[in-house]
Design a protein around this motif. Structure first.
Motif, PDB file in Angstrom:
ATOM      1  N   LYS A 130      -5.842   1.561   7.057  1.00 58.48           N
ATOM      2  CA  LYS A 130      -5.477   1.223   5.675  1.00 58.48           C
ATOM      3  C   LYS A 130      -3.987   0.898   5.490  1.00 58.48           C
ATOM      4  O   LYS A 130      -3.314   1.442   4.628  1.00 58.48           O
ATOM      5  N   LYS A 186       1.242 -10.477  -3.889  1.00 57.72           N
ATOM      6  CA  LYS A 186       0.013 -10.147  -3.171  1.00 57.72           C
ATOM      7  C   LYS A 186       0.157  -8.774  -2.533  1.00 57.72           C
ATOM      8  O   LYS A 186       1.137  -8.505  -1.842  1.00 57.72           O
ATOM      9  N   VAL A 207      -5.373  -3.445   4.677  1.00 58.72           N
ATOM     10  CA  VAL A 207      -6.010  -4.021   5.864  1.00 58.72           C
ATOM     11  C   VAL A 207      -6.163  -2.997   6.976  1.00 58.72           C
ATOM     12  O   VAL A 207      -5.392  -2.039   7.081  1.00 58.72           O
ATOM     13  N   GLN A 231      -0.144  -4.170   2.951  1.00 54.37           N
ATOM     14  CA  GLN A 231       0.745  -5.315   3.124  1.00 54.37           C
ATOM     15  C   GLN A 231       1.206  -5.778   1.745  1.00 54.37           C
ATOM     16  O   GLN A 231       0.389  -5.964   0.845  1.00 54.37           O
ATOM     17  N   ARG A 282       7.002 -10.636   3.743  1.00 54.99           N
ATOM     18  CA  ARG A 282       5.903  -9.679   3.787  1.00 54.99           C
ATOM     19  C   ARG A 282       6.373  -8.452   4.565  1.00 54.99           C
ATOM     20  O   ARG A 282       7.043  -8.568   5.579  1.00 54.99           O
ATOM     21  N   GLU A 334      -2.277  -6.201  -0.207  1.00 47.60           N
ATOM     22  CA  GLU A 334      -3.541  -6.123   0.516  1.00 47.60           C
ATOM     23  C   GLU A 334      -3.635  -4.818   1.293  1.00 47.60           C
ATOM     24  O   GLU A 334      -2.621  -4.312   1.769  1.00 47.60           O
TER      25      GLU A 334
END
Length: 70
Positions: A19, A11, A15, A22, A42, A13
């Protein structure tokens, strides 16, 4: 009976206002194709941070979203 460790970035991302990128990494321990266990880690890459040790995909995303404004 062969044990194998499989690590994937499962994954990615983008966020927040600044900006942050992750990246979630999944580590699986497999035995003859059967998952014995798994775990997640993470980490976050912020604008201005060195991301040269990241995968090519993460580097491309960081380059696209972490732009400097004058």
């Amino acid at each position: 009976m062969a044990l194998e460790k499989v690590v994937t970035e499962d994954k990615i991302e983008i966020v927040g206002e600044f900006k942050a990128v992750q990246v979630r990494t999944c580590t699986k321990v497999m035995e003859d194709g059967v998952e014995l266990s798994s775990g997640y880690h993470r980490h976050v890459i912020t604008a201005g941070q060195d991301y040269s040790n990241e995968s090519a995909e993460v580097q491309a995303i960081c380059a696209a979203v972490h732009t400097l404004k004058s």
